[in-house]
Design a protein around this motif. Structure first.
Motif, PDB file in Angstrom:
ATOM      1  N   GLU A 189      22.570 -60.091 -21.392  1.00 23.28           N
ATOM      2  CA  GLU A 189      21.751 -60.657 -22.468  1.00 23.28           C
ATOM      3  C   GLU A 189      20.721 -61.636 -21.904  1.00 23.28           C
ATOM      4  N   ARG A 192      17.834 -59.631 -20.480  1.00 21.70           N
ATOM      5  CA  ARG A 192      16.948 -59.183 -21.563  1.00 21.70           C
ATOM      6  C   ARG A 192      16.034 -60.332 -22.027  1.00 21.70           C
ATOM      7  N   ALA A 193      16.623 -61.505 -22.236  1.00 18.25           N
ATOM      8  CA  ALA A 193      15.836 -62.647 -22.713  1.00 18.25           C
ATOM      9  C   ALA A 193      14.798 -63.061 -21.674  1.00 18.25           C
ATOM     10  N   HIS A 194      15.162 -63.033 -20.401  1.00 13.93           N
ATOM     11  CA  HIS A 194      14.236 -63.406 -19.327  1.00 13.93           C
ATOM     12  C   HIS A 194      13.053 -62.442 -19.280  1.00 13.93           C
ATOM     13  N   GLU A 195      13.328 -61.159 -19.437  1.00 10.83           N
ATOM     14  CA  GLU A 195      12.245 -60.167 -19.419  1.00 10.83           C
ATOM     15  C   GLU A 195      11.287 -60.367 -20.589  1.00 10.83           C
ATOM     16  N   ARG A 196      11.834 -60.687 -21.750  1.00  9.05           N
ATOM     17  CA  ARG A 196      10.971 -60.883 -22.920  1.00  9.05           C
ATOM     18  C   ARG A 196      10.041 -62.075 -22.736  1.00  9.05           C
ATOM     19  N   SER A 197      10.521 -63.109 -22.051  1.00 20.81           N
ATOM     20  CA  SER A 197       9.738 -64.347 -21.959  1.00 20.81           C
ATOM     21  C   SER A 197       8.927 -64.457 -20.672  1.00 20.81           C
ATOM     22  N   ARG A 200       8.849 -58.504 -16.154  1.00 20.94           N
ATOM     23  CA  ARG A 200       9.790 -57.491 -15.711  1.00 20.94           C
ATOM     24  C   ARG A 200      10.591 -57.935 -14.495  1.00 20.94           C
ATOM     25  N   ARG A 206      17.462 -54.116 -14.618  1.00 15.58           N
ATOM     26  CA  ARG A 206      17.140 -53.697 -15.986  1.00 15.58           C
ATOM     27  C   ARG A 206      18.065 -52.576 -16.439  1.00 15.58           C
TER      28      ARG A 206
END
Length: 405
Positions: A189, A192-197, A200, A206
């Protein structure tokens, strides 16, 4: 909690490296700080056991710069996050015994992601290119391409076999498997949060996070399990035979007692040969089914294959998809194939239907075990077929989890 090497361990340097790893890759912080440090002069560099204990060589810490130590922290945590010891336990027995090759393959799975992430690797670390292998694969895929050779031992947290330097003292903290699963999910999780903010991450992390948060089922394992279970059920019927007298016969004068036998069941494979069937999907499913049947001893004249579209076109004994002629003349109706299989003189106890699923099914359950392997889910962009009746054991075929498209 430490051996004779503990007095010379430079903990300040070691923990500074962990802090750097957790600061630069905050999505791994929970996993990194869950590792318990166990100093040991017996471990060559660093290694982990399956209980999240990290064994550290004091001399290795002294000789390794902090940036490289930070990378080793991440490497060892990755073995545990990716459940390498659990996955190694599902390998064939011969591969499990060669834990050095397994460890090399696991290091290849991790290290290509570390290079893509700009992390320095200590001297001697292996990467897929060392063996002429591509990046971005799972260790199970790398394993066949790696020759036997000695290798640094990352411990039971990697290959699953306890290393000589591992300890299990009551006072040494350990992470339970339930806690480990919670850590894996929390880390996924965080990825996922790191990629959104922030953008990539390397492809391996991933894919791993996606598999943890949105797990897919390996259809090969499910199909093999369904076939084995059905064969075991069908073979559960027992009968008496005088060909092999009972062991109690010698105790009885003048009487011969029969023994119980468990006959092998007969199996029919009904193959959808309509034009909508994909040859690659069919080949994979048929190979899986015939392989499992051979493994459990059901082969030869106990297996019949019926080619069917809207009607039965051929009945034969085949062992590979290449022997099946695809491209029937019309629609799809697997009811005809099932009925023809059950009408044969050597009536099967198990019927396996390989189809895309766009077919009507019998109105009621037949007096046999019926398994449907549906290939429609294996074709990208194609909608899955409607579910068969509840009494049909259904396996939807699809891509093998974790493989690069």
């Amino acid at each position: 909690m430490s051996d004779a090497g503990a007095a010379v361990l430079n903990r300040t340097k070691l923990l500074a490296a962990r802090y750097r790893a957790a600061t630069d890759r905050p999505y791994l912080a929970s996993a990194l700080y869950s590792l318990t440090v166990v100093p040991s002069r017996a471990v060559p560099t660093m290694g982990v056991d399956r209980h999240w204990r990290c064994y550290v060589s004091p001399s290795f810490v002294d000789a390794t710069p902090v940036p490289e130590l930070a990378g080793v922290w991440i490497h060892e945590a990755a073995h545990l996050l990716r459940d390498h010891h659990g996955r190694a336990g599902r390998l064939p027995a011969a591969d499990q015994r060669d834990h050095a090759r397994v460890n090399i393959a696991q290091d290849c799975e991790i290290n290509d992601d570390m290079i893509a992430d700009g992390l320095p690797l200590p001297a001697g670390r292996v990467v897929p290119a060392d063996f002429g292998l591509p990046d971005g694969r799972l260790f199970e895929e790398y394993l066949p391409g790696i020759p036997p050779q000695p290798h640094h031992d990352c411990g039971s947290g990697a290959h699953g076999r306890p290393a000589p330097w591992e300890r299990d003292d009551p006072g040494v903290p350990r992470v339970s498997e339930v806690e480990a699963e919670a850590l894996r999910r929390a880390t996924a999780e965080a990825i996922r949060a790191h990629e959104r903010s922030r953008g990539r991450l390397p492809g391996g992390w991933r894919r791993w996070a996606t598999e943890v948060l949105e797990p897919t089922v390996d259809w090969r394992r499910v199909l093999a399990g369904a076939v084995r279970e059905a064969v075991a059920w069908a073979g559960g019927a027992v009968d008496y035979t005088y060909r092999r007298p009972s062991r109690r016969t010698p105790a009885l004068r003048g009487a011969v007692l029969p023994s119980l036998r468990r006959p092998l069941p007969r199996v029919a494979i009904v193959i959808d040969t309509s034009g909508s069937m994909g040859e690659d999907d069919l080949a994979a499913a048929l190979a899986e089914v015939t392989g499992v049947l051979r493994e459990v001893g059901v082969r030869g004249n106990r297996v019949s294959v019926l080619a069917c579209d809207a009607d039965v076109r051929a009945v034969a004994r085949v062992t590979s998809a290449e022997q099946v002629e695809l491209g029937g003349g019309g629609g799809t109706d697997m009811r005809a194939g099932i009925a023809a299989a059950l009408a044969r003189p050597d009536r099967p106890q198990v019927v396996i239907v390989l189809t895309d699923g766009y077919t009507p099914w019998p109105a009621e359950a037949p007096s046999c075990r019926l398994i449907a392997a549906l290939t429609s889910g294996a074709t990208p962009g194609r909608a899955a077929a409607p579910d068969p009746p509840a009494w049909v054991e259904t396996v939807r075929l699809g891509p093998t989890p974790g493989r690069t498209p």
